[in-house]
Design a protein around this motif. Sequence first.
Motif, PDB file in Angstrom:
ATOM      1  N   VAL A 108       0.853  -1.186   0.000  1.00 10.19           N
ATOM      2  CA  VAL A 108       0.000   0.000   0.000  1.00 10.19           C
ATOM      3  C   VAL A 108       0.886   1.233   0.000  1.00 10.19           C
ATOM      4  N   THR A 109       0.309   2.343  -0.302  1.00 10.63           N
ATOM      5  CA  THR A 109       1.051   3.594  -0.397  1.00 10.63           C
ATOM      6  C   THR A 109       1.015   4.336   0.936  1.00 10.63           C
ATOM      7  N   PRO A 110       1.925   5.284   1.117  1.00 12.58           N
ATOM      8  CA  PRO A 110       1.850   6.147   2.311  1.00 12.58           C
ATOM      9  C   PRO A 110       0.512   6.868   2.423  1.00 12.58           C
ATOM     10  N   VAL A 159      -6.325  14.274   0.902  1.00 13.48           N
ATOM     11  CA  VAL A 159      -5.359  13.177   0.769  1.00 13.48           C
ATOM     12  C   VAL A 159      -5.774  12.234  -0.353  1.00 13.48           C
ATOM     13  N   MET A 160      -7.060  11.903  -0.413  1.00 14.93           N
ATOM     14  CA  MET A 160      -7.502  10.965  -1.435  1.00 14.93           C
ATOM     15  C   MET A 160      -7.381  11.545  -2.840  1.00 14.93           C
ATOM     16  N   ARG A 161      -7.749  12.813  -3.005  1.00 11.93           N
ATOM     17  CA  ARG A 161      -7.641  13.410  -4.340  1.00 11.93           C
ATOM     18  C   ARG A 161      -6.192  13.408  -4.827  1.00 11.93           C
ATOM     19  N   ALA A 162      -5.276  13.766  -3.949  1.00 10.72           N
ATOM     20  CA  ALA A 162      -3.857  13.765  -4.332  1.00 10.72           C
ATOM     21  C   ALA A 162      -3.376  12.347  -4.612  1.00 10.72           C
ATOM     22  N   ALA A 163      -3.839  11.388  -3.799  1.00  8.20           N
ATOM     23  CA  ALA A 163      -3.429   9.991  -3.981  1.00  8.20           C
ATOM     24  C   ALA A 163      -3.958   9.434  -5.292  1.00  8.20           C
ATOM     25  N   MET A 164      -5.189   9.756  -5.620  1.00  4.07           N
ATOM     26  CA  MET A 164      -5.776   9.283  -6.881  1.00  4.07           C
ATOM     27  C   MET A 164      -5.023   9.860  -8.071  1.00  4.07           C
ATOM     28  N   SER A 165      -4.658  11.120  -7.968  1.00  8.83           N
ATOM     29  CA  SER A 165      -3.911  11.754  -9.058  1.00  8.83           C
ATOM     30  C   SER A 165      -2.579  11.045  -9.287  1.00  8.83           C
ATOM     31  N   ARG A 166      -1.862  10.773  -8.190  1.00  7.90           N
ATOM     32  CA  ARG A 166      -0.582  10.059  -8.317  1.00  7.90           C
ATOM     33  C   ARG A 166      -0.790   8.644  -8.837  1.00  7.90           C
ATOM     34  N   LEU A 167      -1.843   7.992  -8.381  1.00  8.93           N
ATOM     35  CA  LEU A 167      -2.107   6.614  -8.779  1.00  8.93           C
ATOM     36  C   LEU A 167      -2.304   6.504 -10.281  1.00  8.93           C
ATOM     37  N   PHE A 168      -3.161   7.348 -10.836  1.00  6.44           N
ATOM     38  CA  PHE A 168      -3.449   7.272 -12.266  1.00  6.44           C
ATOM     39  C   PHE A 168      -2.286   7.800 -13.111  1.00  6.44           C
ATOM     40  N   LEU A 180      -5.757  -0.504  -5.457  1.00  3.38           N
ATOM     41  CA  LEU A 180      -5.473   0.637  -4.600  1.00  3.38           C
ATOM     42  C   LEU A 180      -6.588   1.671  -4.655  1.00  3.38           C
ATOM     43  N   LYS A 181      -7.171   1.845  -5.814  1.00  4.08           N
ATOM     44  CA  LYS A 181      -8.304   2.778  -5.945  1.00  4.08           C
ATOM     45  C   LYS A 181      -9.446   2.347  -5.020  1.00  4.08           C
ATOM     46  N   ALA A 182      -9.732   1.063  -4.983  1.00  2.00           N
ATOM     47  CA  ALA A 182     -10.799   0.549  -4.121  1.00  2.00           C
ATOM     48  C   ALA A 182     -10.482   0.817  -2.652  1.00  2.00           C
TER      49      ALA A 182
END
Length: 212
Positions: A108-110, A159-168, A180-182
């Motif tokens: 998992v990510t930080p 946090v989630m918006r930034a994480a989603m941006s990095r993920l995609f 990870l999105k789930a």
Amino acid sequence: MLIRFLPGNQRFFRLFSQHAELGVQGCRELLLLLTHLSTERELRAQNVEAAEKAADRITRQTIELLKRTPVAPLHPDAIHKLVSVMDDVLDLAEDTAQTIYLYDIKRVTPAAIQLAEICVACAERLEEAVGLLVSRRNRDGILRLCEQIDKLESDADHVMRAAMSRLFRDEPDTRELIKLKAVYELLEQITDKAEDVANIIEGLVLERSWRG
């Protein structure tokens, strides 16, 4: 008014507190699951499930007590809604743990860990706020805690918006991206539900039907 001193009404507050304590326990176990994926995944998932099942029993006990209590310390609809939405927090914690376990997520990510930490912080403040419901003298403290939960939910959104941006942007493996999105979405939903509980509590202490 001595309504809050009736034996059944004191039991309502004890049940609320027990449920909230299990919420903290479940969220802490979820955080431990995320931080010990390689060694404690199954154990921590089981612990989250155990907390959720115990909370389900408390929810049923609360509703049964409500049916038998002619004059409750809060409006009956409010009691039902409060304990039901508190239960939703643990349901989502269990969903998150099961998703991690069943999807065989190995990393998992930080950001996911940060979201889980926010979940724990929300649960801890809910536990404190619920424990204060026993008395009107605690009104200001309860409202401060509800404001803190609202701030934590906003933090989780960021946090989630930034994480989603990095993920995609950065994750090359489509399967890992989906997993990870789930997890991100479920963790953020926990904070949403915690805010819902805080809103219910806030409404209770601001209306005259609160007999604490």
